[in-house]
Design an enzyme around this catalytic site. Structure first.
Site, PDB file in Angstrom:
ATOM      1  N   HIS A  25       0.846  -1.195   0.000  1.00 53.53           N
ATOM      2  CA  HIS A  25       0.000   0.000   0.000  1.00 53.53           C
ATOM      3  C   HIS A  25       0.881   1.244   0.000  1.00 53.53           C
ATOM      4  O   HIS A  25       1.776   1.396   0.838  1.00 53.53           O
ATOM      5  CB  HIS A  25      -0.931  -0.031   1.208  1.00 53.53           C
ATOM      6  CG  HIS A  25      -1.939  -1.141   1.122  1.00 53.53           C
ATOM      7  ND1 HIS A  25      -2.358  -1.876   2.203  1.00 53.53           N
ATOM      8  CD2 HIS A  25      -2.595  -1.660   0.031  1.00 53.53           C
ATOM      9  CE1 HIS A  25      -3.247  -2.789   1.796  1.00 53.53           C
ATOM     10  NE2 HIS A  25      -3.397  -2.680   0.487  1.00 53.53           N
TER      11      HIS A  25
ATOM     12  N   GLU B 277       2.038   3.527   3.001  1.00 56.98           N
ATOM     13  CA  GLU B 277       2.515   2.878   4.226  1.00 56.98           C
ATOM     14  C   GLU B 277       4.048   2.834   4.247  1.00 56.98           C
ATOM     15  O   GLU B 277       4.688   1.785   4.229  1.00 56.98           O
ATOM     16  CB  GLU B 277       1.864   1.499   4.346  1.00 56.98           C
ATOM     17  CG  GLU B 277       0.340   1.665   4.486  1.00 56.98           C
ATOM     18  CD  GLU B 277      -0.454   0.373   4.402  1.00 56.98           C
ATOM     19  OE1 GLU B 277      -1.688   0.461   4.375  1.00 56.98           O
ATOM     20  OE2 GLU B 277       0.149  -0.710   4.360  1.00 56.98           O
TER      21      GLU B 277
ATOM     22  N   GLU C  50       1.000  -4.817  11.153  1.00 52.31           N
ATOM     23  CA  GLU C  50       0.533  -3.433  11.008  1.00 52.31           C
ATOM     24  C   GLU C  50       1.396  -2.605  11.947  1.00 52.31           C
ATOM     25  O   GLU C  50       1.310  -2.734  13.166  1.00 52.31           O
ATOM     26  CB  GLU C  50      -0.948  -3.312  11.370  1.00 52.31           C
ATOM     27  CG  GLU C  50      -1.902  -4.057  10.426  1.00 52.31           C
ATOM     28  CD  GLU C  50      -2.102  -3.351   9.081  1.00 52.31           C
ATOM     29  OE1 GLU C  50      -1.517  -2.268   8.883  1.00 52.31           O
ATOM     30  OE2 GLU C  50      -2.824  -3.910   8.232  1.00 52.31           O
TER      31      GLU C  50
END
Ligand code: CA
Ligand code: CA
Ligand code: ZN
Length: 698
Positions: A429, A432, A637
């Site tokens: 992504h 990110e 994450e």
């Protein structure tokens, strides 16, 4: 450039002509690495030589040792331990005479310097500077070290420019083709000027920013050079001083850049465009550069200009550009430089670095992030610095044609050994960015720690670790284009008959693609899964790479993590369903996933949970990894938490990078270790990994 008429005191015959020069260059290179003969290898890569030493005093001794390997050293210039521009002015004089430069303390010689001086046994020692710089006790000590008939002289004016004028007057003949001027208040400008002057057997004179000292003007009148080169910009040498110089010498050229690095680069490329060798050293403190100048100056036929490095892991842009322009075959590095800086110096010299530069840059306040255009430079410089541990390659091209860069890290890296394999990837992504920094942190940790950290060494020696640094380079470049953030997530692939660009790459894998409402079929959606599985070249590249790790029918990659942000979570399959144990999840494997995730979360403070508990996603990478190859595949994450992000930290400032990447050191090392037998996490190594359980190191 032409050289000045040799002074009667100059002991060495001038070497002229390219063939003779090359021969001498070979001697120089061999001499720069004590005891190691280095063959000339045209087109065979750059030859690097290192002047060793913990500090400038030791590096200077290393330089004088190598200088003396060529023959007797007739003179030694003793300069201050903390050299200033006055000392720099001694370098052209030492170079002209084939002399060495050593550093002296104010009241005594360091023992190693005394030993070296006695060994060299020069006919003459010149002490540069007044008694407050190098005191009378040192003169006595030096005299006691020298043989009968040797002389000790002091060259000292009341000011640095006066000393420089005395050095010039004592050695350089009038009607010189060229002379150099720098500011006494700008040491690195003076050092660069001294290097240039030494290369062409010219003197260096000094001014201050606002004054042209009468001693300097008088010496310039005596020298009457055809050409005067002022090194340094207006902030170092004022317009008024330049005007004053023009009244003395008709042709005055100023060479400067926006800082010391670009000034050095400008001198190198403007005056030594044909140079095949460079001297490289730190530009923040003299690590031995001054003493290296007489060793390298005037040996290579087209000169050995000085280039400067900065702290950190990358070269200044100006230094990089100069290396790309010069493409030197030889680099002499003075003083200890960080491995990555060495790697980049060599890489730019032999053409392994220097791809077209990606111009997208972070907003100025966030310049601590690695730019897309720096990624290849950093990882390739790491490969050059650690050639036996790192191999850089591309797994394929993005939609817009950018390489998707990867590295393998292992001992015997060029060989596919029978060692458990681990895959780490980042930046599916676009926004990110922290994932790229995390991947680079891991590369740096595994390489810089290898020599000293036993655990790192064990893991690098016993695993094969693959890192894909940015799966979505197009999105990354777009996300920061124009120096501002674009809140972009997807790739930048064109969609058929639709102006919206890109695919959510983490919804484009084939397993359970579009099955369950965990992605969107609408092209404009933020989680658009693409028209079909693996429609994106980026996900195809990842899948093809992983497929390529099947050897003799067995997938070699045992553990995997994909780096995303944010949420501070360790996630594991399945992602497409809220069920813990759907038919495609083995119950034992599920307990392994849980146990591994908890172990990692215990080290980084993240939350461990099944991926779908965040929100179900389909066609994502970790489900595909597990379902296709039974790889124990996780999503990290990274920083920040959802709550912090809700308060606006979506694009964190660069000052979080160091702490937030170091935070995952233990978790990543655990994942690498666990590749030997993921089932060890639930105490079932004996049952599932017989060979590992039997091995004491498993
Ligand atoms: Ca290996
Ligand atoms: Ca292997
Ligand atoms: Zn993500």
């Amino acid at each position: 450039m032409a050289s000045s008429r040799p002074d009667s005191r100059q002991p060495r015959p001038k070497v002229s002509g390219r063939v003779a020069g090359i021969a001498v260059l070979a001697c120089f290179v061999a001499g720069c690495v004590p005891g190691v003969p280095v063959p000339l290898s045209p087109g065979g890569g750059v030859v690097t030589s290192q002047l060793e030493g913990a500090d400038r005093v030791a590096v200077a001794i290393s330089a004088s040792t190598q200088l003396s390997a060529r023959g007797a050293v007739p003179v030694v210039y003793l300069v201050a331990a903390n050299p200033d521009s006055e000392a720099a002015a001694a370098a052209p004089a030492a170079a002209l005479e084939g002399g060495a430069i050593l550093h002296a303390g104010a009241t005594a010689l360091a023992p190693a310097v005394a030993t070296e001086l006695a060994r060299l046994a020069p006919d003459r020692v010149e002490i540069v500077g007044g008694t407050s710089t190098i005191g009378k006790a040192v003169v006595g000590q030096v005299s006691s070290l020298l043989g009968e008939g040797a002389s000790v002289e002091r060259i000292a004016g009341r000011t640095a420019p006066e000393t420089a004028a005395l050095l010039s007057a004592g050695l350089f003949a009038p009607s010189a083709p060229i002379a150099f001027v720098a500011s006494a208040d700008a040491y690195f400008d003076a050092l660069v000027a001294a290097s240039a002057a030494a290369n062409v057997k010219a003197p260096l004179l000094l001014v201050t920013r606002d004054t042209l000292p009468s001693s300097t003007a008088a010496e310039l009148r005596r020298l009457s050079p055809d050409r005067l080169i002022v090194v340094g910009g207006k902030s170092a040498v004022s317009e008024a001083v330049l005007a004053g110089l023009r009244t003395v010498v008709p042709v005055v050229e100023q060479i400067s850049g926006s800082d010391r690095y670009s000034t050095a680069a400008a001198v190198a490329t403007k005056l030594f465009a044909g140079a095949e060798s460079v001297l490289a050293t730190a530009g923040t403190a003299d690590l031995g550069a001054l003493a290296a100048i007489p060793l390298v100056a005037g040996v290579a036929p087209d000169g050995t200009p000085l280039l400067l490095t900065q702290p950190g892991e990358q070269l200044p842009v100006a230094t990089r550009d100069a290396l790309m322009a010069l493409e030197p075959a030889f680099i002499c590095i003075a003083g200890p430089l960080p491995p990555l800086i060495r790697g980049e110096l060599i890489g730019y010299s032999d053409g392994r670095l220097g791809l077209p530069v990606e111009t997208a840059t972070y907003p100025a306040l966030d310049s601590g992030w690695h730019e897309p255009g720096e990624l290849y430079t950093v990882i390739k410089a790491t490969e050059i610095a650690y050639p036996s541990l790192v191999s850089v390659f591309s797994i394929g091209k993005s939609a817009e044609g950018r390489d998707i860069w990867a590295a393998k890290i292992s001992d015997n890296v060029s060989i596919d050994e029978d060692e458990p394999e681990v895959l780490v990837d980042a930046l599916h992504h676009a926004a990110e960015h922290l994932g790229v920094e995390q991947a680079l942190y891991l590369l740096n940790t595994l390489t810089s720690g290898y020599a000293t950290d036993k655990e790192i060494r064990r893991l690098v020696d016993s695993r094969e670790i693959w890192i894909i640094f940015a799966v979505n380079p197009d999105g990354w470049v777009y996300d920061i284009s124009g120096g501002e953030y674009h809140w972009w997530r997807k790739s930048r692939q064109h969609n058929f008959n639709n102006p919206n660009l890109g695919v959510d790459l983490n919804r484009n894998y084939s397993y359970m693609w579009g099955c369950c409402g965990g992605s969107d079929s609408r092209v404009w959606a933020w989680n658009y899964r693409g028209p079909e599985p693996f429609s994106a070249p980026e996900t195809r590249a990842v899948a093809n790479f992983v497929a390529g790790r099947v050897v003799n029918g067995e997938q070699q990659i045992k553990t995997h993590v994909t780096l995303h942000s944010h949420g501070e979570m360790v996630l594991y399959p399945m992602s497409y369903t809220l069920q813990r144990l759907p038919s495609d999840m083995d119950p034992t494997d599920y307990s392994v996933f849980q146990a591994m995730a908890r172990k990692m979360a215990a080290t980084n403070g993240y939350k461990a949970q099944q991926s779908s508990q965040q929100y179900p996603t389909d066609g994502d990478e970790i489900d595909w990894m597990y379902a296709t190859y039974r790889i124990f595949s996780f999503t990290f994450e990274l920083y920040p938490t959802e709550e912090q992000a809700g308060k606006g930290i979506v694009y964190p400032s660069d000052d979080v990078i160091a702490r937030q990447t170091a935070r995952n050191r233990s978790a990543l090392l655990y994942l690498i270790d666990a590749a030997a037998c993921p089932y060890a996490a639930i105490g079932k190594a004996a049952q599932y990994c017989a060979a590992v359980a039997a091995s004491p190191s498993g």
